[in-house]
Design a protein around this motif. Structure first.
Motif, mmCIF file in Angstrom:
data_model
loop_
_atom_site.group_PDB
_atom_site.id
_atom_site.type_symbol
_atom_site.label_atom_id
_atom_site.label_comp_id
_atom_site.label_asym_id
_atom_site.label_seq_id
_atom_site.Cartn_x
_atom_site.Cartn_y
_atom_site.Cartn_z
ATOM 1 N N SER A 167 0.840 -1.205 0.000
ATOM 2 C CA SER A 167 0.000 0.000 0.000
ATOM 3 C C SER A 167 0.872 1.252 0.000
ATOM 4 O O SER A 167 0.579 2.221 -0.717
ATOM 5 C CB SER A 167 -0.924 0.004 1.215
ATOM 6 O OG SER A 167 -1.768 -1.125 1.212
ATOM 7 N N GLN B 4 -7.160 -10.266 -0.756
ATOM 8 C CA GLN B 4 -8.516 -10.296 -0.200
ATOM 9 C C GLN B 4 -8.870 -11.699 0.279
ATOM 10 O O GLN B 4 -8.625 -12.694 -0.398
ATOM 11 C CB GLN B 4 -9.534 -9.822 -1.233
ATOM 12 C CG GLN B 4 -10.916 -9.565 -0.643
ATOM 13 C CD GLN B 4 -11.814 -8.779 -1.586
ATOM 14 O OE1 GLN B 4 -11.693 -8.881 -2.813
ATOM 15 N NE2 GLN B 4 -12.701 -7.981 -1.024
ATOM 16 N N THR C 246 -6.367 -3.227 6.023
ATOM 17 C CA THR C 246 -7.481 -3.184 5.076
ATOM 18 C C THR C 246 -7.972 -1.755 4.900
ATOM 19 O O THR C 246 -8.263 -1.311 3.772
ATOM 20 C CB THR C 246 -8.634 -4.082 5.556
ATOM 21 O OG1 THR C 246 -8.175 -5.437 5.651
ATOM 22 C CG2 THR C 246 -9.807 -4.034 4.596
ATOM 23 N N CYS C 247 -8.064 -0.998 6.002
ATOM 24 C CA CYS C 247 -8.476 0.409 5.906
ATOM 25 C C CYS C 247 -7.474 1.217 5.081
ATOM 26 O O CYS C 247 -7.853 1.994 4.197
ATOM 27 C CB CYS C 247 -8.604 1.012 7.302
ATOM 28 S SG CYS C 247 -10.003 0.411 8.269
ATOM 29 N N SER D 151 -7.666 0.213 1.466
ATOM 30 C CA SER D 151 -8.954 0.568 0.872
ATOM 31 C C SER D 151 -8.983 2.021 0.431
ATOM 32 O O SER D 151 -9.506 2.350 -0.647
ATOM 33 C CB SER D 151 -10.082 0.310 1.864
ATOM 34 O OG SER D 151 -10.207 -1.066 2.144
ATOM 35 N N ILE E 152 -9.687 3.186 -3.383
ATOM 36 C CA ILE E 152 -10.743 4.151 -3.712
ATOM 37 C C ILE E 152 -10.159 5.309 -4.512
ATOM 38 O O ILE E 152 -10.733 5.766 -5.502
ATOM 39 C CB ILE E 152 -11.423 4.658 -2.424
ATOM 40 C CG1 ILE E 152 -12.188 3.526 -1.750
ATOM 41 C CG2 ILE E 152 -12.361 5.830 -2.723
ATOM 42 C CD1 ILE E 152 -12.623 3.831 -0.324
ATOM 43 N N GLN F 113 -15.627 -5.448 -4.220
ATOM 44 C CA GLN F 113 -15.821 -4.217 -3.469
ATOM 45 C C GLN F 113 -16.992 -4.314 -2.486
ATOM 46 O O GLN F 113 -16.953 -3.735 -1.402
ATOM 47 C CB GLN F 113 -16.033 -3.050 -4.441
ATOM 48 C CG GLN F 113 -14.821 -2.815 -5.334
ATOM 49 C CD GLN F 113 -15.073 -1.766 -6.392
ATOM 50 O OE1 GLN F 113 -15.372 -0.616 -6.085
ATOM 51 N NE2 GLN F 113 -14.955 -2.155 -7.659
ATOM 52 N N LEU G 179 -15.769 -6.169 0.527
ATOM 53 C CA LEU G 179 -14.873 -5.299 1.285
ATOM 54 C C LEU G 179 -15.671 -4.351 2.165
ATOM 55 O O LEU G 179 -15.381 -4.198 3.367
ATOM 56 C CB LEU G 179 -13.984 -4.505 0.322
ATOM 57 C CG LEU G 179 -13.069 -3.451 0.944
ATOM 58 C CD1 LEU G 179 -12.049 -4.102 1.876
ATOM 59 C CD2 LEU G 179 -12.362 -2.641 -0.149
ATOM 60 N N ALA G 180 -16.689 -3.702 1.596
ATOM 61 C CA ALA G 180 -17.510 -2.761 2.365
ATOM 62 C C ALA G 180 -18.241 -3.466 3.509
ATOM 63 O O ALA G 180 -18.342 -2.932 4.624
ATOM 64 C CB ALA G 180 -18.506 -2.066 1.442
ATOM 65 N N LEU H 87 -15.796 -4.104 6.403
ATOM 66 C CA LEU H 87 -15.489 -2.897 7.155
ATOM 67 C C LEU H 87 -16.648 -2.497 8.065
ATOM 68 O O LEU H 87 -16.442 -2.145 9.238
ATOM 69 C CB LEU H 87 -15.154 -1.757 6.185
ATOM 70 C CG LEU H 87 -13.872 -1.942 5.361
ATOM 71 C CD1 LEU H 87 -13.795 -0.907 4.256
ATOM 72 C CD2 LEU H 87 -12.639 -1.873 6.253
ATOM 73 N N VAL I 162 -13.191 5.392 5.773
ATOM 74 C CA VAL I 162 -13.211 4.515 4.600
ATOM 75 C C VAL I 162 -14.647 4.235 4.164
ATOM 76 O O VAL I 162 -14.977 4.278 2.971
ATOM 77 C CB VAL I 162 -12.467 3.202 4.889
ATOM 78 C CG1 VAL I 162 -12.529 2.280 3.686
ATOM 79 C CG2 VAL I 162 -11.021 3.475 5.267
ATOM 80 N N LEU J 253 -16.682 5.113 0.675
ATOM 81 C CA LEU J 253 -17.402 4.099 -0.095
ATOM 82 C C LEU J 253 -18.898 4.418 -0.212
ATOM 83 O O LEU J 253 -19.687 3.565 -0.596
ATOM 84 C CB LEU J 253 -17.220 2.725 0.559
ATOM 85 C CG LEU J 253 -15.818 2.116 0.467
ATOM 86 C CD1 LEU J 253 -15.701 0.907 1.390
ATOM 87 C CD2 LEU J 253 -15.497 1.716 -0.969
#
Length: 329
Positions: A94, A130, A150-151, A154, A158, A172, A175-176, A179, A199, A203
């Motif tokens: 990241s 993932q 992950t945050c 993410s 985005i 996606q 993922l949402a 979170l 995050v 989203l």
């Protein structure tokens, strides 16, 4: 007696034996190599004198002068180091991706296109982490998600999507859901909750009640937590509450120590996070320049201490430079 090559001859003798030994070695300062970076802004027609600091030992200094209309030129050492970094956990992958999303606009020609291809490769690598839960693991192939990582990833994914990159390999929706479930069920700390809210708001799933809860306890958040909460309110369309989330200055609030597990943070990362949020809220905010200055002072030999520091700081400073370039005349 001075610096440089020294020749030594050692002679030893006894009644029965004589020995002569010769050696060459370097005489150097007792201190380690020291690198100082200085940035000056000079108006057209002005002159300035660049002086070597008094504490530098004579004949040991090397000075490199770079002249450019773009202060971001000085960020290239950190960007180049991130591009060549050999390891790739979730944070490192990241952090490598982070500045590339913004630095590509500050380079021309071949290197700009190369940076954009690296962004696409970084997106694929993050998507490969993932897990079935929807969250991202620390390493590809792991089955347990890493919440803070992950945050962090993410937000960059985005940002990449907004910049026109496709997220084909990432689920996606899953993922949402991960979170949102983590915010409801895992009882994370307040600063982590602020990050999750940011995050989810990005989203288009703002958590207004949780954001209000955190705003009532804003004095318990550190600098990074307050920045994340402000970003959550900004993404939710409430600039007024975003402003209320921010600190009034950056000198009286104590910065947390560097961490190496769980929620990763450092003084440099917190300053970079806050600077990025301020630039989105108000590029003319009075805290912008103090943060830029503090980030610049935190560098040694063009770098910061870790990939996280490099990624967050370069991203923020690239945004700052982009704002400068957009300013009229």
């Amino acid at each position: 007696t001075g610096l440089g090559n020294v020749k030594a001859i050692l002679r030893a003798a006894t009644p029965d034996l004589q020995v002569v030994a010769k050696a060459n070695f370097m005489s150097r300062p007792a201190s380690a190599l020291l690198v100082e970076n200085e940035w000056q802004e000079i108006e057209a027609g002005e002159s300035t004198v660049i002086e070597i600091p008094d504490f530098i030992i004579g004949d040991t200094a090397k000075t490199t002068l770079t002249v450019s209309s773009q202060p971001s030129l000085d960020l290239r050492p950190a960007i180049d180091r991130l591009m060549a970094y050999p390891h790739g956990c979730l944070e490192q992958s990241s952090s490598r991706l982070a500045p590339l999303l913004f630095a590509a606009d500050l380079f021309d020609g071949t290197k700009s296109e190369y940076l954009k291809r690296m962004v696409d490769a970084g997106i694929r690598r993050l998507a490969s982490m993932q897990t079935p839960s929807g969250g991202l693991a620390y390493w590809p192939g792991d089955t347990q998600p890493y919440l803070w990582g992950t945050c962090y990833a993410s937000l960059l994914l985005i940002e990449a999507k907004r910049a026109g990159h496709e997220l084909r390999d990432l689920d996606q929706k899953a993922l949402a859901k991960y979170l949102a479930r983590s915010l409801r069920q895992d009882n994370p700390g307040l600063n982590q909750q602020a990050f999750l809210c940011r995050v989810l708001a990005a989203l288009d799933k703002p958590q207004m009640s949780r954001q209000s809860y955190l705003l009532e306890r804003v004095d318990k958040l550190d600098l990074g937590g307050r920045a994340h909460l402000a970003a959550a309110w900004l993404a939710s369309g409430r600039r007024d509450k975003a402003t209320l989330s921010l600190p009034k200055d950056v000198h009286t609030q104590e910065l947390p120590a560097r961490t190496t597990g769980g929620r990763l943070t450092s003084p440099v990362a917190q300053d970079g996070i806050l600077l990025s949020v301020l630039l989105s809220l108000n590029p003319k905010h009075p805290l912008v320049q103090p943060l830029v200055d503090r980030l610049d002072r935190g560098r040694r030999a063009g770098f910061w201490r870790s990939t996280l520091d490099d990624g967050v700081a370069v991203s923020a400073l690239c945004r700052h430079q982009a704002n400068i370039q957009r300013e009229p005349g």
